[in-house]
Design a protein around this motif. Structure first.
Motif, PDB file in Angstrom:
ATOM      1  N   ILE A 240     -34.030 -43.033  15.900  1.00  0.00           N
ATOM      2  CA  ILE A 240     -35.261 -43.459  16.173  1.00  0.00           C
ATOM      3  C   ILE A 240     -36.140 -42.606  16.400  1.00  0.00           C
TER       4      ILE A 240
ATOM      5  N   ARG B  92     -33.918 -42.004  32.200  1.00  0.00           N
ATOM      6  CA  ARG B  92     -33.771 -40.757  32.648  1.00  0.00           C
ATOM      7  C   ARG B  92     -34.398 -40.116  33.517  1.00  0.00           C
TER       8      ARG B  92
ATOM      9  N   SER C  67     -34.586 -45.463  27.009  1.00  0.00           N
ATOM     10  CA  SER C  67     -33.728 -44.441  27.230  1.00  0.00           C
ATOM     11  C   SER C  67     -34.532 -43.246  28.041  1.00  0.00           C
ATOM     12  N   VAL C  68     -35.813 -42.898  27.567  1.00  0.00           N
ATOM     13  CA  VAL C  68     -36.410 -42.031  28.379  1.00  0.00           C
ATOM     14  C   VAL C  68     -36.784 -42.325  29.878  1.00  0.00           C
TER      15      VAL C  68
ATOM     16  N   MET D 272     -29.564 -41.754  19.445  1.00  0.00           N
ATOM     17  CA  MET D 272     -30.982 -42.077  19.503  1.00  0.00           C
ATOM     18  C   MET D 272     -31.908 -41.153  18.552  1.00  0.00           C
TER      19      MET D 272
ATOM     20  N   VAL E  71     -38.496 -33.425  25.777  1.00  0.00           N
ATOM     21  CA  VAL E  71     -38.413 -34.734  26.242  1.00  0.00           C
ATOM     22  C   VAL E  71     -36.782 -35.178  25.936  1.00  0.00           C
ATOM     23  N   ASP E  72     -35.857 -35.386  27.048  1.00  0.00           N
ATOM     24  CA  ASP E  72     -34.653 -35.630  26.680  1.00  0.00           C
ATOM     25  C   ASP E  72     -34.719 -36.935  26.348  1.00  0.00           C
ATOM     26  N   CYS E  73     -34.289 -37.490  25.105  1.00  0.00           N
ATOM     27  CA  CYS E  73     -34.085 -38.956  24.826  1.00  0.00           C
ATOM     28  C   CYS E  73     -33.063 -39.504  24.799  1.00  0.00           C
TER      29      CYS E  73
ATOM     30  N   THR F 283     -30.813 -49.835  24.869  1.00  0.00           N
ATOM     31  CA  THR F 283     -31.399 -48.515  24.033  1.00  0.00           C
ATOM     32  C   THR F 283     -31.005 -48.555  22.776  1.00  0.00           C
TER      33      THR F 283
ATOM     34  N   LEU G 163     -36.253 -46.073  22.504  1.00  0.00           N
ATOM     35  CA  LEU G 163     -36.235 -44.861  22.849  1.00  0.00           C
ATOM     36  C   LEU G 163     -36.932 -44.755  24.176  1.00  0.00           C
ATOM     37  N   LEU G 164     -37.928 -45.577  24.319  1.00  0.00           N
ATOM     38  CA  LEU G 164     -38.505 -45.484  25.748  1.00  0.00           C
ATOM     39  C   LEU G 164     -37.830 -45.908  26.797  1.00  0.00           C
TER      40      LEU G 164
END
Lengths: 201, 201
Positions: free
Chosen positions: A169, B183, B179-180, A166, A159-161, B86, B176-177
């Motif tokens: 984290i 994306r 950011s995901v 980042m 998964v690209d975070c 983020t 982090l979520l």
């Protein structure tokens, strides 16, 4: 795909290569010292205790030439300074991966990944992994290259975070998983919900 | 179970209670100012922008009496100071939850939870959640009480992640979520692998 295993102690690299050969049944595993292994490979996976992270990278300065992909799985656990494995050290650069980026020759492509996949679950070939690998890096193409390699392992989805920043984290999740694992006596991993099965084309 | 919804602006609390009533179809939702809501309840869920976290807790000092359970879902995103969502702020105490513990009257039981469950997925009653809620707190009994309440929501499993100091990691997962999610244009959550379906008895 040939795998060059490095260690500060070549005898330990030989041991690890032997274990890999007998577990995999097939495949090309060779043993080296770290610099030799890094010179051999286009993609280098760095997975060392944080205590040795900076020294290892300093020693690999020449071997890690521009264009190589460095996948850093190192986690700055407080265990590195005799603290708890559920606590993180504060790294000035933000994360082990950003420390790596600062130390390598310009042009080495750094991606942070694989922190949350336990050695125990990776070597347990009987049970499907069903886990995500959190990728952080500043170039999408580098992350795609890392994903193409890592997703050769059945049951891992990358998964690209986001950017390499980042990684602090993603790295810290390891300390959380160590806490959960100790509590429930398991080897847990991460799965992100609501994402498609395949994320890289 | 009656739900008292608080807001600094009672009109907004009334709006939220109205939305909850019409979405749930049934249930007892009442609207209050924050202190009134906190006085009404044995269990108080605090979910505010980090910008308002400290001020809100200062105003609730009297209302949050010893013995009450405070479930803190606040995340110190850098967005609180016009930064990126983020990125995290460094909180001196370690986390929003530890800041809360420092601010409340002694005897208030603080558990950190619910950071990673998005409002969008919570209000989408058509799709099962299938997510974990990471619980951090210094007393196992407090976490069990929080889990008993939270697991009344279908599809949420509470995982004991250790002491309250682990909240800094659980909170940062939100960044982090985010950011995901940005994306992949989704509302992702966390699922930890290898754990039994039911963790609380």
């Amino acid at each position: 795909m040939p795998v060059a295993i490095g260690s500060r102690d070549p005898a330990r690299a030989e041991e690890a290569a032997g274990r890999a050969r007998s577990a995999a049944g097939t495949g090309d595993f060779s043993a080296h010292d770290n610099a030799q292994a890094a010179r051999e490979a286009d993609t280098v996976i760095l997975s060392v205790p944080f205590r040795n992270h900076s020294e290892t990278l300093a020693n690999l300065k020449e071997a890690l030439s521009p264009g190589k992909l460095l996948i850093d799985a190192t986690v700055p656990l407080a265990a590195a300074v005799s603290g708890k494995a559920t606590r993180m050290l504060g790294v000035w650069q933000g994360s082990a991966a950003e420390q790596a980026l600062e130390m390598v020759t310009q042009g080495v492509r750094v991606v942070s990944a694989l922190h949350t996949v336990s050695a125990a679950s990776l070597t347990d070939l009987e049970h499907p992994l069903g886990q995500d690998v959190l990728l952080c890096g500043d170039a999408r193409a580098d992350k795609a290259d890392a994903a193409a390699l890592i997703e050769r392992i059945d049951g891992l989805r990358c998964v690209d975070c986001g950017r390499l920043e980042m990684a602090r984290i993603a790295e810290s999740l390891t300390a959380l998983l160590i806490s959960v694992n100790a509590r429930y006596k398991i080897h847990s991993g991460i799965h992100l919900t609501s994402l498609p099965e395949r994320l890289w084309t």
